[in-house]
Motif scaffolding. Sequence first.
Motif, short mmCIF file in Angstrom:
data_model
loop_
_atom_site.label_atom_id
_atom_site.label_comp_id
_atom_site.label_asym_id
_atom_site.label_seq_id
_atom_site.Cartn_x
_atom_site.Cartn_y
_atom_site.Cartn_z
N ARG A 6 0.83 -1.22 0.00
CA ARG A 6 0.00 0.00 0.00
C ARG A 6 0.86 1.26 0.00
O ARG A 6 0.36 2.36 0.20
CB ARG A 6 -0.91 -0.01 1.22
N ASN A 7 2.18 1.07 -0.22
CA ASN A 7 3.14 2.17 -0.28
C ASN A 7 3.25 2.91 1.05
O ASN A 7 3.57 4.11 1.10
CB ASN A 7 2.76 3.17 -1.39
N ASP A 8 2.99 2.21 2.15
CA ASP A 8 3.16 2.79 3.47
C ASP A 8 4.54 2.42 4.01
O ASP A 8 5.03 1.30 3.80
CB ASP A 8 2.08 2.28 4.43
N PHE A 9 5.13 3.36 4.71
CA PHE A 9 6.43 3.13 5.32
C PHE A 9 6.30 2.08 6.43
O PHE A 9 5.48 2.20 7.34
CB PHE A 9 6.96 4.45 5.87
N THR A 10 7.10 1.00 6.35
CA THR A 10 6.99 -0.09 7.33
C THR A 10 8.27 -0.31 8.12
O THR A 10 8.21 -0.79 9.24
CB THR A 10 6.64 -1.41 6.62
N GLN A 11 9.41 0.01 7.54
CA GLN A 11 10.65 -0.36 8.22
C GLN A 11 11.75 0.63 7.85
O GLN A 11 11.79 1.16 6.75
CB GLN A 11 11.06 -1.79 7.83
N LYS A 12 12.64 0.84 8.79
CA LYS A 12 13.76 1.75 8.60
C LYS A 12 15.02 1.07 9.13
O LYS A 12 15.06 0.64 10.29
CB LYS A 12 13.50 3.06 9.33
N ILE A 13 16.06 0.96 8.27
CA ILE A 13 17.31 0.31 8.65
C ILE A 13 18.44 1.32 8.47
O ILE A 13 18.66 1.84 7.38
CB ILE A 13 17.59 -0.94 7.80
N VAL A 14 19.15 1.57 9.56
CA VAL A 14 20.27 2.50 9.52
C VAL A 14 21.56 1.71 9.30
O VAL A 14 21.79 0.67 9.93
CB VAL A 14 20.35 3.31 10.83
N PHE A 15 22.40 2.21 8.41
CA PHE A 15 23.69 1.58 8.11
C PHE A 15 24.69 2.02 9.20
O PHE A 15 25.33 3.06 9.09
CB PHE A 15 24.19 1.98 6.73
N ASN A 16 24.82 1.21 10.23
CA ASN A 16 25.69 1.58 11.35
C ASN A 16 27.17 1.52 11.01
O ASN A 16 27.99 2.12 11.70
CB ASN A 16 25.40 0.67 12.55
N ASP A 17 27.51 0.80 9.94
CA ASP A 17 28.92 0.66 9.57
C ASP A 17 29.44 1.87 8.79
O ASP A 17 30.62 1.92 8.46
CB ASP A 17 29.11 -0.60 8.71
N TYR A 18 28.59 2.82 8.49
CA TYR A 18 29.02 3.98 7.71
C TYR A 18 29.59 5.06 8.62
O TYR A 18 28.99 5.41 9.66
CB TYR A 18 27.85 4.55 6.90
N THR A 58 37.67 5.57 -1.12
CA THR A 58 37.04 4.45 -0.42
C THR A 58 35.70 4.08 -1.04
O THR A 58 34.91 4.95 -1.41
CB THR A 58 36.83 4.80 1.06
N ILE A 59 35.47 2.77 -1.14
CA ILE A 59 34.18 2.26 -1.60
C ILE A 59 33.62 1.33 -0.52
O ILE A 59 34.27 0.37 -0.09
CB ILE A 59 34.29 1.49 -2.93
N PHE A 60 32.40 1.65 -0.05
CA PHE A 60 31.68 0.78 0.86
C PHE A 60 30.78 -0.15 0.04
O PHE A 60 30.22 0.25 -0.98
CB PHE A 60 30.78 1.60 1.80
N CYS A 61 30.66 -1.38 0.48
CA CYS A 61 29.78 -2.33 -0.20
C CYS A 61 28.99 -3.10 0.86
O CYS A 61 29.58 -3.79 1.71
CB CYS A 61 30.59 -3.29 -1.07
N TRP A 62 27.66 -2.94 0.83
CA TRP A 62 26.77 -3.65 1.74
C TRP A 62 25.95 -4.68 0.97
O TRP A 62 25.68 -4.51 -0.22
CB TRP A 62 25.81 -2.68 2.44
N LYS A 63 25.51 -5.71 1.67
CA LYS A 63 24.69 -6.76 1.07
C LYS A 63 23.34 -6.80 1.78
O LYS A 63 23.26 -6.73 3.01
CB LYS A 63 25.40 -8.10 1.18
N PHE A 64 22.27 -6.91 0.97
CA PHE A 64 20.92 -6.89 1.54
C PHE A 64 20.05 -7.91 0.83
O PHE A 64 19.99 -7.95 -0.41
CB PHE A 64 20.31 -5.49 1.38
N PHE A 65 19.39 -8.79 1.60
CA PHE A 65 18.42 -9.75 1.07
C PHE A 65 17.03 -9.22 1.39
O PHE A 65 16.69 -9.03 2.56
CB PHE A 65 18.60 -11.14 1.68
N PHE A 66 16.21 -9.05 0.35
CA PHE A 66 14.89 -8.47 0.56
C PHE A 66 13.96 -9.42 1.31
O PHE A 66 13.12 -8.99 2.09
CB PHE A 66 14.28 -8.09 -0.79
N ASP A 67 14.12 -10.73 1.12
CA ASP A 67 13.18 -11.68 1.72
C ASP A 67 13.78 -12.42 2.91
O ASP A 67 13.27 -13.43 3.34
CB ASP A 67 12.74 -12.70 0.67
N LYS A 68 14.89 -11.95 3.45
CA LYS A 68 15.54 -12.65 4.57
C LYS A 68 15.74 -11.70 5.76
O LYS A 68 16.84 -11.54 6.26
CB LYS A 68 16.88 -13.23 4.11
#
Length: 991
Positions: A48-60, A93-103
């Motif tokens: 429904r395009n509602d905001f459900t979750q917020k994840i902060v990149f703590n390693d940055y 410097t290049i940061f590279c993060w990995k994210f699984f949408f369904d995990k």
Amino acid sequence: LVNQVSPKIIEKTTVPMKQIKLVCVLPEGKCVVAHDGIQIVLFIFDDRNDFTQKIVFNDYDASYELLLLSSYKHKTSSSTPTYIVGVSSHKNTIFCWKFFFDKGSKVDLVSKASLPINSQIKLAVSVEQWAGSNKRCYPSSDLSPPILLTYSDDGCIMYWQLNMKYDSNNLDANKELWMKEVVYDIGTKEPMLIKCGPQGRAAIVMKKGNNYEMTIWECITKRLPSAKDFIEEFSEKIVDIGWLFTSNAEIVLAISTSRKICIYTQLRKHHVSGRSSWIMFSEIENNSALPISAISWENLGSLIVANCNQLRCYDKWLTEENMEKVSSITGVNQKKYPTLFHVVDHLNGPLPHYHPTFLLEYIMWDQMDLVKQIFAHLYKFLIILDRTNKPIERILPLPFDKFFQDNMSTASTKTTRYNVLFGEDSDEEGSQENLLEFTEKEANFLIEKLQVISLPDLSPVEQAQLLALVNTINQVENQKRSLDENGVRYVIFMRRYHYLNKISFGIRSPGLNYRDMNWALHSNSQDLLIEYSIQASGGKFLWKDARIHGIFLWLRSNESVRQQMENVARNHYMLKEERDPTDCSLFYMALRKKKLLLGLWKTANTHREQAIMLKFLINDFTEPRWKTAALKNAYALLGKQRYGYAAAFFLLGDQLKDAVNVCLKHLDDFQLAIAITRVYEGEDGPILKSIYEDYIIPLAIRTGDRWLASLAFWSLNQRDKAVKAIMVPLETLCDKKVETTPLTTDSPDAALVVLYKQLKDKSIQTLRGAAEISSKTEYFFVLRSIFAYDRMGCPLLALHLVRTWTFSQQSDPKRPDHILKSRRRTTIFDIPMADSDGDDVISKGVVNFDTWDWNEPISPVSSKFSKHITDKSDDLFTEEPSPLVSPVTPRRISFNDNSFKDSTNEEDIWGWNTPGHYQKLNSYNSKNTDIFANNNEETLGKGDIENDAGNNATLLYDVDFYDYKVSLVKRLCQVTIIGCSNGCSRKSRII
């Protein structure tokens, strides 16, 4: 975020962040990563395009100010991770993060690394910045695609790839994570804007004085040097650039200033004039009071324009006003092309099979039977329409599989006819298709129809060229049995030239090009070629006709040269009712026929110079006194600008070199200089050699004309160089320094590959010349030719070259036994050799290699220059370990080592295993299925590899940008549905 629905823009959702500096949307579409200068946050939204979750990149770490925030996903599968990349200029410097949408909601830092460069990064952009047919829509087995582009303060543009394992979706932490793919220098002046486009292109904007210069750089493969494809200057500041990759693999480029948007597309190669390879075909004015701040293409072809806090959407359909504007720019009938992308397809899409350019290229490949089948198919189609009295809206193409019958011949047609007679074989429809014939009856019908109708997708000029081609092939077919294949090529282009000049009312071509003259040079039917050339010129050969056909450049027999010079001299004398011996003086003096010329002067009773010339010519010009008198008269005639007559007096005074200089400097006619030298001095004289070496070869180098260079070296009996001139840098073949004009792109005439294939094993000299060409140089040349055919709108020929080209095993040019191993029965022994008894010729067919000195160059060049004889490019290749991949994804080739071998086959030193996946395209037309539908890596195993003696070269393995591979196959698929209704080939466009 916005979502475009038809021509409307509606608000989809908002990102709950006070300030946003960088943002990227993940491939899943429901995740957004934003950066406010302090932190990086991932937002996830529900259906429904509602905001459900917020994840902060703590390693940055906020001290690393980001230049770019981008995402990358190798496969569209939900089990494949999405990589989020942040690029900072701080320590590169290049940061590279990995994210699984369904995990779950966890984001893992994979790597924080510095790029392995010594300079500082100033700009960073994502490689996948275009809209439309993105490569993510297609399964890809290319595990190391370029995903980032950076500009550093040393002026270098660099493409970067992630180093990924072949058996895993995870990054390889044991090796360097980021590897440079492509590096090229654009200068230390920092660009204002860089936008990456499809197929390895990048648009770079730089300030140039008071103007702004936009340059398109092209780099389809890292093996070939990057080149400037197009340069355009703007008086206003460029605020944004947008790329669109259409469903038919064509490219649209939108360039925006604050007040207008200019829309460009590529042109086919044969449409290119000078250095321009792109054309602006539409323009959008900013009707808003607010300036344009950004633009973005939408995948379906609409253009979204941001005017500060306003968003506007321009759809794909043309208005009446824009139709007229586009029609005036492109010459396209606006009623037939209602959208901008219809126009793009017309300018840059695959050519229809009956297009004259398409047919001429197949004639070059000696596919006359295929061309006749296309004409017969066109005849059959027009007959049906003529009977039903229907208008011509589209013409169905020839069945796709016809283009992959490698041995189309009359014999195959006869075999089919006999099979039908005895009740054998296939369906009736296929048999009828094979029995199509193109005779004089069909040709006359087409000639009559093409004068009164208009074929779809052909301009009036192109239809006139098609008419000329039908007429020419009809004439040539009757004499084809007495002509060899090169003779057929020459006659077709020669008669086409005369026919077009006859029916055209515009600027006429000055003559045949050097490509056509090369076919005549290598023909064994030169007597017939002269006869046909004279017939096409009206039965009388004047000098202008001889120059148009270039006969004194390609005639090999000196006896024929003298005979044709006599004909030219006689025709010039007989041209006017009042005979004037001055018109033929140069030709008769070259033939050393002073007495004949004196007889002509005796009959010129009305000429005012008769008495003077009779008195002068009666003298003995072997005496120094009269030679001096002739030269004085020659210089006097130069002062009066009677250059041809002056050259005749130089010959009378036995000063051939001065006569040649008059032809070159004052008459600007090197063909005339060659003609008079060949009849006056002979074939092996020093002056003839100096004309080629001091004038013609430098001219070919300055203009980049490989056809002329090859012709010149062949005429000098330097046949090894004639072969090398086809592909190596021309300046390396000349010991004199020649200033060359740099070209924006290095796109060869694709027909050169036909000449090379024909010449490389024609004689021992050419075998050695081919051996001195490095394998790398030949590989790049063929690869460029593939791209050139695609740019011409002939992707089927590009595929033909991919399927059929074979690389010979590399020979050592210093080992004559290696050279002789690759000879054929028809190979000519054109190098002096000694037999076992020490004689100067081979008398017993035995070659004594001990007396065969390979240290001296074949061609008569100085020992000082002999170091340039061998191409010094890296000869050998290595192939990176790679599994067998899908039928449309080539393997990758690298040249990091000094060996060229396949990791799966140590004996295959050329590294060309022959996957049959391109041959699977043959069944595409009959199945009519998506070529990417069955893209399982297990579908092509080792058992499917055809490892025959031919070793078909799968050249597209070396294309780094996967979208180019996709585009070529899509263009191949498109040619099977050319002319379909608007419903199945619908494209987009802006108003």
